[in-house]
Structures are given as C-alpha cells and as structure tokens.
Design a protein around this motif. Structure first.
Motif, short mmCIF file in Angstrom:
data_model
loop_
_atom_site.label_atom_id
_atom_site.label_comp_id
_atom_site.label_asym_id
_atom_site.label_seq_id
_atom_site.Cartn_x
_atom_site.Cartn_y
_atom_site.Cartn_z
N LYS A 1 0.86 -1.18 0.00
CA LYS A 1 0.00 0.00 0.00
C LYS A 1 0.90 1.23 0.00
O LYS A 1 1.74 1.39 0.89
N PRO A 2 0.78 2.12 -0.99
CA PRO A 2 1.63 3.31 -1.02
C PRO A 2 1.52 4.12 0.26
O PRO A 2 0.42 4.35 0.77
N ALA A 3 2.68 4.52 0.78
CA ALA A 3 2.73 5.31 2.02
C ALA A 3 2.94 6.79 1.74
O ALA A 3 3.14 7.57 2.67
N GLU A 4 2.93 7.16 0.46
CA GLU A 4 3.12 8.55 0.08
C GLU A 4 2.27 8.86 -1.13
O GLU A 4 1.81 7.97 -1.84
N GLU A 5 2.07 10.14 -1.38
CA GLU A 5 1.31 10.56 -2.54
C GLU A 5 2.13 10.39 -3.82
O GLU A 5 3.36 10.23 -3.77
N GLY A 6 1.44 10.42 -4.94
CA GLY A 6 2.16 10.43 -6.21
C GLY A 6 2.11 9.15 -7.01
O GLY A 6 2.66 9.09 -8.11
N TRP A 7 1.41 8.11 -6.49
CA TRP A 7 1.37 6.85 -7.22
C TRP A 7 0.24 6.86 -8.24
O TRP A 7 -0.74 6.14 -8.12
N GLY A 8 0.43 7.71 -9.26
CA GLY A 8 -0.50 7.76 -10.38
C GLY A 8 -0.04 6.86 -11.51
O GLY A 8 0.93 6.10 -11.39
N THR A 9 -0.72 6.96 -12.65
CA THR A 9 -0.47 6.02 -13.74
C THR A 9 0.95 6.13 -14.30
O THR A 9 1.56 5.11 -14.64
N GLU A 10 1.49 7.34 -14.40
CA GLU A 10 2.83 7.47 -14.99
C GLU A 10 3.90 6.91 -14.05
O GLU A 10 4.87 6.29 -14.49
N ARG A 11 3.73 7.10 -12.75
CA ARG A 11 4.70 6.54 -11.81
C ARG A 11 4.61 5.02 -11.81
O ARG A 11 5.63 4.33 -11.70
N ILE A 12 3.40 4.50 -11.94
CA ILE A 12 3.25 3.04 -12.01
C ILE A 12 3.91 2.51 -13.28
O ILE A 12 4.57 1.47 -13.26
N ALA A 13 3.74 3.21 -14.40
CA ALA A 13 4.40 2.79 -15.64
C ALA A 13 5.91 2.72 -15.46
O ALA A 13 6.57 1.76 -15.89
N ALA A 14 6.48 3.73 -14.81
CA ALA A 14 7.92 3.71 -14.55
C ALA A 14 8.31 2.55 -13.64
O ALA A 14 9.36 1.92 -13.83
N ALA A 15 7.45 2.24 -12.66
CA ALA A 15 7.72 1.11 -11.77
C ALA A 15 7.68 -0.20 -12.54
O ALA A 15 8.46 -1.12 -12.25
N TRP A 16 6.76 -0.31 -13.53
CA TRP A 16 6.69 -1.54 -14.32
C TRP A 16 7.98 -1.75 -15.12
O TRP A 16 8.43 -2.89 -15.26
N VAL A 17 8.55 -0.68 -15.64
CA VAL A 17 9.82 -0.81 -16.38
C VAL A 17 10.91 -1.33 -15.45
O VAL A 17 11.69 -2.23 -15.81
N GLN A 18 10.95 -0.79 -14.24
CA GLN A 18 11.93 -1.26 -13.26
C GLN A 18 11.67 -2.71 -12.88
O GLN A 18 12.61 -3.52 -12.77
N LEU A 19 10.40 -3.05 -12.68
CA LEU A 19 10.04 -4.43 -12.34
C LEU A 19 10.49 -5.40 -13.44
O LEU A 19 11.11 -6.43 -13.15
#
Length: 285
Positions: free
Chosen positions: A45-63
């Motif tokens: 569960k995100p503990a900070e603000e900012g987990w929108g679609t673009e940040r998730i996309a960047a996380a998927w690249v890292q994953l």
C-alpha cells in the motif's frame, strides 16, 4: 498485463496458461507477467502521494528489468489502459509495442470526422460520464472515507464491486451469465483478505482524468474496443494519439472485463494483436 479497478490479477487467471503454454504447439507463446497495481491485492500500500499512472508505468519498467526483461510488450485495460499508454509513450526503448482495450483519445477532437456509429460511441461514453460516474468522483475526492466501509464491511465491498460488474459486462440480467461466480468471488476476496479497498481506491485520487493530453504512442499498437465497454473511442480520434496502429478491432460482443467474460476470444485477440505488433517492430516469433 495490467489490470484496473474493480479488477485485480484474478482477471487474468484463466488466460495466463493459454498465453504462456498454448494447447496448439504452433501457436505463439509468451512469458506472462501480471503485477498487482500498488495498493491492490498483495502489492504494498503506497505510504506517500504520487502513485498515479505514470509513476506506475515507470515502476513496471523497473520491475521488468529486475525480472530480466530489458524489452517487453504491454497490455492493459481500465487503469491498465492509461498505464500502458504511458509505457508506450515514455519508454519506447523498453516497450516493443502495446495492446489495450482502453485506447483513450486526446480531448477536444472534432465530431466532423466521425460516422454515425462513432457518434453513438461518443454519446455512450459521455452519457456514462454524466450519469454513472459517481463512484469514481467519490474515490477521486474522498477515497479514505469510502475506504473505511470497503475494509470494514464485506457486504459493502461486495455491493460496491458487484454493481460495476453488473453494469459493465455484456450481459442482460446478471454478470454471471458470462463470468464465473467463483472467479468473481476470487476477485472480491482478494480485496477483502488484504484490506485493500481503501488503498485501491486511491488510484482515482492520484490519476482521475490525469492522462497527459500530449502523450503520443509511436511504438506499434493493437487496439480493441468492446461494444459494451464503458468508454468507446473512435479510431479517427485514437489515431491522434496512437501514431502506428497495426491492428484495430471492434468485436460484436464483450464488455469491460473481456478476460473474464470471454477468455478464449480475449486470448485470440491479444495474441493476434501482439503478433502484429512484433511483426511491425521487425521481430520474428
């Protein structure tokens, strides 16, 4: 493969094996990665603000990089749609191409280029936004408030989600005409056991109507619009965002949850779309 709300990784349980190990040995097979969105299921569960679609996309690249994939294909619907669109625009060096059932067009386009069917699509989408979007407004403005009931009452959670399956599937009287009760309960139970009703709702606050109108997808794209989906985007409008459409489909049946409603057709459409994407990118299966 990226799910949305009120779905989960349970949406794809019945299609993964056929994509990864098809019964026909001559059929293209794929390595399949199905992550839970942040705040959903067993994801943190995100503990900070900012987990929108673009940040998730960047996380998927890292994953994907951590899993050993420097280049990959992407599919998504619902929230998975804008996430997949962001992947195709922001990360063309990593994303070979995309397939989405939510081919969101940029805003402000002219009606003059639309035929009668496409005008009906747009009116359907706008009627949904006018009359049936209250749930999203609540989650986009007060996700924590509605979240208390979603993690406190199993009946409240069930009703909140079942209503959407009832309205958004291509059925007459019940979503269970096409969707397995067991699979639907798998989906709701995943929210309940992990107490993620509130954290899952936060993506609406972080991302509602936030897709950058300037996003342009230049990697090959296969796009599908199902007739009973909640949003339908005409091809002429979609072409303003997706600059290399290699396959466009508008099937005669299907709703917002095609992997659950019609898994066989969904697999065929996804596989054929991705094969077209790979061919357009110069990659041979």
């Amino acid at each position: 493969m990226t799910h949305g709300w009120p779905g989960s990784v349970a949406e794809f349980v019945d299609v993964i094996d056929e994509l990864a190990e098809p019964q026909d040995g001559e059929t293209p097979a794929f390595h399949v990665v199905v992550p839970s969105l942040p705040g959903y299921g067993y994801s943190d569960k995100p503990a900070e603000e900012g987990w929108g679609t673009e940040r998730i996309a960047a996380a998927w690249v890292q994953l994907m990089r951590r899993l050993g994939y420097d280049r990959f294909l992407a599919h998504g619907g619902d929230w998975g749609g804008p996430i997949t669109i962001a992947l195709g625009d922001r990360f063309p060096a990593q994303v070979i191409g995309i397939h989405t059932t939510t081919p969101i067009a940029p805003p402000g386009l002219s009606f003059d280029v639309l035929d009668e069917t496409e005008r009906q699509w747009v009116e359907h989408t706008r009627a949904f936004e006018r009359n049936r979007l209250a749930y999203a407004k609540v989650m986009a403005t007060s996700p924590q408030t509605i979240g208390y009931s979603l993690v406190d009452s199993p009946v409240g959670l069930l009703a909140w989600i079942l209503e959407k399956f009832f309205e958004w599937s291509d059925t007459v009287d019940s979503p269970f005409e096409t969707i397995s009760r067991d699979r639907f309960l798998d989906n709701v139970t995943l929210y309940w056991l992990t107490a993620t009703g509130a954290s899952a709702a936060r993506i609406s606050l972080e991302s509602h109507q936030s897709l950058d109108p300037c996003l342009r997808v230049t990697v090959p794209a296969a796009l599908t619009t199902y007739p009973h989906d909640i949003e339908k985007h005409p091809r002429s409008w979609a072409e303003e965002r997706f600059r290399h459409i290699v396959r466009w489909r508008a099937p005669e049946a299907g709703g917002h949850f095609p992997a659950l409603e019609m898994p066989g057709e969904f697999v065929r459409d996804l596989r054929e779309g991705l094969v077209g994407v790979l061919a357009a990118s110069g990659r041979i299966l």
